[in-house]
Design a protein around this motif. Sequence first.
Motif, PDB file in Angstrom:
ATOM      1  N   ILE A 133       7.214  83.796  -0.034  1.00 17.54           N
ATOM      2  CA  ILE A 133       7.937  84.865   0.660  1.00 17.54           C
ATOM      3  C   ILE A 133       8.569  85.816  -0.353  1.00 17.54           C
ATOM      4  CG2 ILE A 133      10.011  85.328   2.027  1.00 17.54           C
ATOM      5  CD1 ILE A 133       9.299  82.913   3.737  1.00 17.54           C
ATOM      6  N   ALA A 134       9.182  85.242  -1.402  1.00 19.41           N
ATOM      7  CA  ALA A 134       9.824  86.074  -2.426  1.00 19.41           C
ATOM      8  C   ALA A 134       8.815  86.973  -3.127  1.00 19.41           C
ATOM      9  CB  ALA A 134      10.537  85.180  -3.449  1.00 19.41           C
ATOM     10  N   GLY A 157      12.126  87.029  -7.403  1.00 22.61           N
ATOM     11  CA  GLY A 157      13.344  86.239  -7.243  1.00 22.61           C
ATOM     12  C   GLY A 157      14.206  86.281  -8.496  1.00 22.61           C
ATOM     13  N   SER A 185      15.504  82.840  -0.180  1.00 25.32           N
ATOM     14  CA  SER A 185      14.405  82.047  -0.718  1.00 25.32           C
ATOM     15  C   SER A 185      14.788  81.362  -2.023  1.00 25.32           C
ATOM     16  CB  SER A 185      13.176  82.934  -0.938  1.00 25.32           C
ATOM     17  OG  SER A 185      13.416  83.892  -1.964  1.00 25.32           O
ATOM     18  N   GLN A 186      15.634  82.014  -2.826  1.00 24.37           N
ATOM     19  CA  GLN A 186      16.052  81.412  -4.089  1.00 24.37           C
ATOM     20  C   GLN A 186      16.995  80.238  -3.863  1.00 24.37           C
ATOM     21  OE1 GLN A 186      14.258  82.670  -6.714  1.00 24.37           O
ATOM     22  NE2 GLN A 186      13.472  83.731  -4.900  1.00 24.37           N
ATOM     23  N   MET A 197      16.138  87.846   2.964  1.00 21.61           N
ATOM     24  CA  MET A 197      15.157  86.775   2.806  1.00 21.61           C
ATOM     25  C   MET A 197      14.868  86.502   1.339  1.00 21.61           C
ATOM     26  SD  MET A 197      12.309  87.333   5.798  1.00 21.61           S
ATOM     27  CE  MET A 197      11.475  85.857   5.263  1.00 21.61           C
ATOM     28  N   ALA A 218       3.429  82.151   4.773  1.00 22.94           N
ATOM     29  CA  ALA A 218       4.406  83.017   4.104  1.00 22.94           C
ATOM     30  C   ALA A 218       4.415  84.420   4.677  1.00 22.94           C
ATOM     31  CB  ALA A 218       4.115  83.068   2.605  1.00 22.94           C
ATOM     32  N   ALA A 222       9.058  79.408   0.519  1.00 27.43           N
ATOM     33  CA  ALA A 222      10.146  80.239  -0.008  1.00 27.43           C
ATOM     34  C   ALA A 222       9.681  81.040  -1.215  1.00 27.43           C
ATOM     35  CB  ALA A 222      11.337  79.358  -0.382  1.00 27.43           C
ATOM     36  N   THR A 223       8.885  80.403  -2.078  1.00 28.46           N
ATOM     37  CA  THR A 223       8.359  81.094  -3.256  1.00 28.46           C
ATOM     38  C   THR A 223       7.444  82.244  -2.849  1.00 28.46           C
ATOM     39  OG1 THR A 223       8.452  79.062  -4.553  1.00 28.46           O
ATOM     40  CG2 THR A 223       7.030  80.806  -5.370  1.00 28.46           C
TER      41      THR A 223
END
Length: 505
Positions: free
Chosen positions: A107-108, A33, A419-420, A415, A396, A104-105
Amino acid sequence: MSSILFKVSSYLRVLGKYIGPGFMIAVGYLDPGNWATDMQGGSEYGYRLLFIILMSNLVAIFLQNLTIRLGTVSGYDLASASRRFFPKWINLILYVLAEIGIIATDIAEVIGSAIALNLLFPKLPLPAGVAITAADVLLVLMFYNEEPESEGSQTESSSARLVRYFEIFVMLLVLAVGVCFVIELAYSDIVAVDLFKGFLPSKEIFTDAGCLYSAIGIIGATVMPHNLYLHSFITQGRCQEWRSRRPRGDIKPLVVDPDTISISLERDTSQKVDVPYLARYIESNMKNNLHYGLVDLVFALCFAFFVNCAILIVASSNFFYGPNTQRQSVQDLFSAHDLLNTYLGPPAAIVFALALLCAGQSSTLTATLAGQVIMSGFLGMSSRPWVRRILTRLVAIVPAMVAACVTGREGLSTMLVGSQVALSIQLPFAVVPLIIFTSMERCMKLDLVVEHKDLQPRPYQEKSHKWPKPIIVKNGLITKIVAIILSTILIGLNIYMVVALGLGI
């Protein structure tokens, strides 16, 4: 001279025992990210966003130091403190938001590693890269066990060694990222004067909507909320030895004299405790943990600061100040790799991909652990750690795999950026509780005597003095003022983020 060298060597020897948690946190500050936001900001606005990276790192050090204080003094991580001190409905809301942030973290991190594998092995499909990345959870299950099954010294020693090996493994991955970017910097044509000017504030950051938007993205990618939960948890591992030596009684202690108490234990036995000595011992060890934990944190985040700056500098020198003054905007990590391959050659592109893979793998390991901490802390889950880790990872992997299969490269990049945004929006919901807990006296107290059965401290009785007075280490006035200012700024930036997205700015 010899005495000075002896003191320095002794200090470094003690510090070596505390090095580790800071680097496990630092990996979150150089994850994919950060790469996406730094690459985009550097290619579009040159060196001027170095000032934002500098400020973000200072904010991160301040907030992470609060997590060290919370874990060391109270014995709670940020999630479990929420369950202990907040009403159930607030705790539930914070849990849902924290879970969104950890998803979100994760996924990144998964996407970044999958992209790196695809860059290194172009014939490897993106879905396969996502699946391979998911396998790193097996490393966590094998090597990281912060919850020994028994209190025996042999089990605890074995567990501590495995945790230490895991920390060293993560540090090696972080070091590999740093080495790769030293090589990238050597390939790049850097103008030192322009670079140093970038660490100074410029009005364009605040007047140019696009530049401000990129700055907010860098802040969201740098001051990551999941790291606040994780650090407040793993810092407790360095406190177990001296915290476990506190006396543990079953009933209220009986006063023997002003400085000695007799605590009733199980099976009608008793133990006399020298209260002043116990207080000095506990306070001395607590201060050591706070001091060396901060030194470890500063050292690790300074390294992460260097890597973040290096990413933006490489993007600026090669894309903003490109050959023949041709500026190239980086849309995603794929295009950054292609441009480096064009301008600097295949070796630089390979080094870039290797660094991205190391960054993605190290950060996804710690993100998985953070997911476990959040789930167990907020919900009080007592299931085995590997169950919580797998649940976190599956949540995730599913959306990342869908994006890789359905939309491919474009879907993964979308994505990654999205996510960020989610992390930036969730950040105040972690920062504000952290500030509240570290300013709360009933949270930031270290009891000298705890109950034997459930390890919960008895209340201190001011009038009778039958129970030793706890050590209180809450935020001072200056810390509170700085914390309030920072939280206000973060909330304001997130309001701007939401409004900007809604208006399509």
